[in-house]
Design a protein around this motif. Sequence first.
Motif, PDB file in Angstrom:
ATOM      1  N   ALA A  76      32.578  30.503  15.875  1.00 25.59           N
ATOM      2  CA  ALA A  76      31.750  29.508  16.715  1.00 25.59           C
ATOM      3  C   ALA A  76      32.494  28.252  16.748  1.00 25.59           C
ATOM      4  CB  ALA A  76      30.388  29.393  15.899  1.00 25.59           C
ATOM      5  N   VAL A  77      32.544  27.791  17.975  1.00 26.48           N
ATOM      6  CA  VAL A  77      33.105  26.568  18.470  1.00 26.48           C
ATOM      7  C   VAL A  77      32.195  25.697  19.241  1.00 26.48           C
ATOM      8  CG1 VAL A  77      35.163  25.470  19.474  1.00 26.48           C
ATOM      9  CG2 VAL A  77      35.507  27.485  18.513  1.00 26.48           C
ATOM     10  N   VAL A  78      32.122  24.621  18.560  1.00 27.85           N
ATOM     11  CA  VAL A  78      31.027  23.582  19.463  1.00 27.85           C
ATOM     12  C   VAL A  78      32.046  22.754  20.362  1.00 27.85           C
ATOM     13  CG1 VAL A  78      29.862  21.530  19.123  1.00 27.85           C
ATOM     14  CG2 VAL A  78      29.625  23.175  17.234  1.00 27.85           C
ATOM     15  N   VAL A  79      31.210  22.826  21.733  1.00 27.82           N
ATOM     16  CA  VAL A  79      32.216  22.313  22.718  1.00 27.82           C
ATOM     17  C   VAL A  79      31.341  21.068  23.276  1.00 27.82           C
ATOM     18  CG1 VAL A  79      33.530  24.184  23.323  1.00 27.82           C
ATOM     19  CG2 VAL A  79      31.365  23.765  24.218  1.00 27.82           C
ATOM     20  N   GLU A  80      31.965  20.188  24.016  1.00 30.45           N
ATOM     21  CA  GLU A  80      31.177  18.988  24.687  1.00 30.45           C
ATOM     22  C   GLU A  80      30.259  19.506  25.803  1.00 30.45           C
ATOM     23  OE1 GLU A  80      31.070  15.908  23.428  1.00 30.45           O
ATOM     24  OE2 GLU A  80      32.472  16.502  21.781  1.00 30.45           O
ATOM     25  N   GLU A  81      30.779  20.662  26.521  1.00 23.78           N
ATOM     26  CA  GLU A  81      29.945  20.904  27.725  1.00 23.78           C
ATOM     27  C   GLU A  81      28.684  21.405  27.455  1.00 23.78           C
ATOM     28  OE1 GLU A  81      34.232  20.965  28.213  1.00 23.78           O
ATOM     29  OE2 GLU A  81      33.265  21.840  26.979  1.00 23.78           O
ATOM     30  N   SER A  82      27.906  21.635  28.585  1.00 30.51           N
ATOM     31  CA  SER A  82      26.319  22.222  28.456  1.00 30.51           C
ATOM     32  C   SER A  82      26.659  23.840  28.577  1.00 30.51           C
ATOM     33  CB  SER A  82      25.631  21.562  29.377  1.00 30.51           C
ATOM     34  OG  SER A  82      26.157  22.263  30.731  1.00 30.51           O
ATOM     35  N   VAL A  83      25.565  24.412  28.406  1.00 39.85           N
ATOM     36  CA  VAL A  83      25.851  26.134  28.383  1.00 39.85           C
ATOM     37  C   VAL A  83      26.179  26.357  29.764  1.00 39.85           C
ATOM     38  CG1 VAL A  83      24.465  28.070  28.467  1.00 39.85           C
ATOM     39  CG2 VAL A  83      24.359  26.722  26.580  1.00 39.85           C
ATOM     40  N   GLU A  84      25.549  25.605  31.101  1.00 40.29           N
ATOM     41  CA  GLU A  84      25.696  25.922  32.502  1.00 40.29           C
ATOM     42  C   GLU A  84      27.285  25.370  32.831  1.00 40.29           C
ATOM     43  OE1 GLU A  84      23.129  24.012  31.099  1.00 40.29           O
ATOM     44  OE2 GLU A  84      21.479  25.597  31.436  1.00 40.29           O
ATOM     45  N   GLU A  85      27.635  24.565  32.185  1.00 39.72           N
ATOM     46  CA  GLU A  85      29.222  24.025  32.459  1.00 39.72           C
ATOM     47  C   GLU A  85      30.007  25.230  31.620  1.00 39.72           C
ATOM     48  OE1 GLU A  85      29.179  19.381  32.668  1.00 39.72           O
ATOM     49  OE2 GLU A  85      28.745  20.161  30.694  1.00 39.72           O
ATOM     50  N   ILE A  86      29.724  25.402  30.592  1.00 40.00           N
ATOM     51  CA  ILE A  86      30.422  26.726  29.882  1.00 40.00           C
ATOM     52  C   ILE A  86      30.685  27.846  30.651  1.00 40.00           C
ATOM     53  CG2 ILE A  86      30.391  28.091  27.713  1.00 40.00           C
ATOM     54  CD1 ILE A  86      29.127  26.022  26.358  1.00 40.00           C
ATOM     55  N   GLU A  87      29.320  28.130  31.044  1.00 41.72           N
ATOM     56  CA  GLU A  87      29.277  29.441  32.076  1.00 41.72           C
ATOM     57  C   GLU A  87      30.118  29.490  33.282  1.00 41.72           C
ATOM     58  OE1 GLU A  87      25.277  31.690  30.962  1.00 41.72           O
ATOM     59  OE2 GLU A  87      25.079  30.035  32.117  1.00 41.72           O
ATOM     60  N   ALA A  88      29.931  28.069  33.987  1.00 35.74           N
ATOM     61  CA  ALA A  88      31.022  27.982  35.052  1.00 35.74           C
ATOM     62  C   ALA A  88      32.493  28.053  34.792  1.00 35.74           C
ATOM     63  CB  ALA A  88      30.614  26.597  35.664  1.00 35.74           C
ATOM     64  N   GLU A  89      32.891  27.191  33.749  1.00 38.44           N
ATOM     65  CA  GLU A  89      34.329  27.180  33.570  1.00 38.44           C
ATOM     66  C   GLU A  89      34.818  28.740  33.219  1.00 38.44           C
ATOM     67  OE1 GLU A  89      35.622  24.429  30.845  1.00 38.44           O
ATOM     68  OE2 GLU A  89      34.182  22.893  31.536  1.00 38.44           O
ATOM     69  N   ALA A  91      33.437  31.493  34.455  1.00 38.28           N
ATOM     70  CA  ALA A  91      33.321  32.202  35.833  1.00 38.28           C
ATOM     71  C   ALA A  91      34.677  31.865  36.532  1.00 38.28           C
ATOM     72  CB  ALA A  91      32.186  31.975  36.524  1.00 38.28           C
ATOM     73  N   ASP A  92      35.051  30.527  36.554  1.00 39.66           N
ATOM     74  CA  ASP A  92      36.146  30.301  37.155  1.00 39.66           C
ATOM     75  C   ASP A  92      37.519  30.899  36.526  1.00 39.66           C
ATOM     76  OD1 ASP A  92      34.635  28.699  38.942  1.00 39.66           O
ATOM     77  OD2 ASP A  92      35.167  26.717  37.948  1.00 39.66           O
ATOM     78  N   ALA A  93      37.649  31.168  35.265  1.00 40.23           N
ATOM     79  CA  ALA A  93      38.692  31.754  34.643  1.00 40.23           C
ATOM     80  C   ALA A  93      38.402  33.294  34.455  1.00 40.23           C
ATOM     81  CB  ALA A  93      38.523  31.184  33.209  1.00 40.23           C
ATOM     82  N   GLY A  94      37.441  33.714  35.147  1.00 36.94           N
ATOM     83  CA  GLY A  94      37.674  35.054  35.065  1.00 36.94           C
ATOM     84  C   GLY A  94      37.195  35.865  33.760  1.00 36.94           C
ATOM     85  N   VAL A  95      36.468  35.115  32.762  1.00 42.82           N
ATOM     86  CA  VAL A  95      36.000  35.472  31.522  1.00 42.82           C
ATOM     87  C   VAL A  95      34.616  35.968  31.701  1.00 42.82           C
ATOM     88  CG1 VAL A  95      35.838  34.889  29.041  1.00 42.82           C
ATOM     89  CG2 VAL A  95      37.861  33.992  30.452  1.00 42.82           C
ATOM     90  N   GLU A  96      34.191  37.474  31.249  1.00 45.59           N
ATOM     91  CA  GLU A  96      33.020  37.662  31.231  1.00 45.59           C
ATOM     92  C   GLU A  96      32.378  37.366  29.924  1.00 45.59           C
ATOM     93  OE1 GLU A  96      30.810  42.184  30.655  1.00 45.59           O
ATOM     94  OE2 GLU A  96      32.965  41.949  31.243  1.00 45.59           O
ATOM     95  N   VAL A  97      30.906  36.809  30.454  1.00 40.83           N
ATOM     96  CA  VAL A  97      29.951  36.302  29.411  1.00 40.83           C
ATOM     97  C   VAL A  97      29.363  37.625  28.848  1.00 40.83           C
ATOM     98  CG1 VAL A  97      27.926  35.137  28.876  1.00 40.83           C
ATOM     99  CG2 VAL A  97      29.780  34.238  30.338  1.00 40.83           C
ATOM    100  N   GLU A  98      29.533  37.869  27.579  1.00 41.60           N
ATOM    101  CA  GLU A  98      28.807  39.087  26.863  1.00 41.60           C
ATOM    102  C   GLU A  98      27.489  38.584  26.685  1.00 41.60           C
ATOM    103  OE1 GLU A  98      29.429  40.207  22.355  1.00 41.60           O
ATOM    104  OE2 GLU A  98      30.933  41.197  23.819  1.00 41.60           O
ATOM    105  N   ASN A  99      27.030  37.424  26.332  1.00 45.32           N
ATOM    106  CA  ASN A  99      25.631  36.962  25.830  1.00 45.32           C
ATOM    107  C   ASN A  99      25.391  35.576  25.948  1.00 45.32           C
ATOM    108  OD1 ASN A  99      23.018  37.303  25.164  1.00 45.32           O
ATOM    109  ND2 ASN A  99      23.555  37.701  23.075  1.00 45.32           N
ATOM    110  N   ARG A 100      24.177  35.103  26.041  1.00 42.98           N
ATOM    111  CA  ARG A 100      23.776  33.736  26.098  1.00 42.98           C
ATOM    112  C   ARG A 100      22.420  33.492  25.393  1.00 42.98           C
ATOM    113  NH1 ARG A 100      22.406  29.784  31.155  1.00 42.98           N
ATOM    114  NH2 ARG A 100      20.901  28.257  29.897  1.00 42.98           N
ATOM    115  N   LEU A 101      22.548  32.663  24.513  1.00 44.84           N
ATOM    116  CA  LEU A 101      21.175  32.485  23.518  1.00 44.84           C
ATOM    117  C   LEU A 101      20.901  30.975  23.794  1.00 44.84           C
ATOM    118  CD1 LEU A 101      21.730  34.176  20.282  1.00 44.84           C
ATOM    119  CD2 LEU A 101      20.651  34.970  22.227  1.00 44.84           C
ATOM    120  N   ASP A 102      19.811  30.768  24.014  1.00 42.06           N
ATOM    121  CA  ASP A 102      19.084  29.418  23.831  1.00 42.06           C
ATOM    122  C   ASP A 102      19.157  28.538  22.845  1.00 42.06           C
ATOM    123  OD1 ASP A 102      18.446  29.816  26.687  1.00 42.06           O
ATOM    124  OD2 ASP A 102      16.676  30.719  26.399  1.00 42.06           O
ATOM    125  N   SER A 103      19.097  28.851  21.692  1.00 44.84           N
ATOM    126  CA  SER A 103      19.156  28.016  20.519  1.00 44.84           C
ATOM    127  C   SER A 103      19.459  28.810  19.212  1.00 44.84           C
ATOM    128  CB  SER A 103      17.646  27.357  20.427  1.00 44.84           C
ATOM    129  OG  SER A 103      16.728  28.253  20.408  1.00 44.84           O
TER     130      SER A 103
END
Length: 130
Positions: A76-89, A91-103
């Motif tokens: 687990a890596v804490v990043v500066e971006e929001s979840v929405e920004e993470i997902e956008a980056e 998608a731009d890189a062609g990496v499939e999101v396996e799951n998303r959790l709110d909290s």
Amino acid sequence: MKARHIDHVNLRIPEGGADAAREFYGEALGFGIEDALYAAGEKPFFDVRLSATAVIHLWPTAEFERPARTNYDHVAVVVEESVEEIEAELADAGVEVENRLDSPLGATGEAGAVYVRDPFGYRVELKARV
């Protein structure tokens, strides 16, 4: 003893997996790759630089075994971006999101997280900053 933070994590990857690791961790996720000593044959692993104080050692070895219980074998890596920004980056890189959790709860508290899988079967949790 009073721990400050995790300095590094060591993960085995398959022999010949260095290029796939560089592409995923370096290019797709945008983390730094420190591999000069590995390339020179001076050490058997190279580093994914997460921050000034944390790295993931990636160790190419014939003894690699793909994780069998993938929910347990993750970083687990804490990043500066929001979840929405993470997902956008991703998608731009062609990496499939396996799951998303709110909290999900982690060491720094509850925050949104996006989960992806590296080329070797390890789950990578990209967690928004609390």
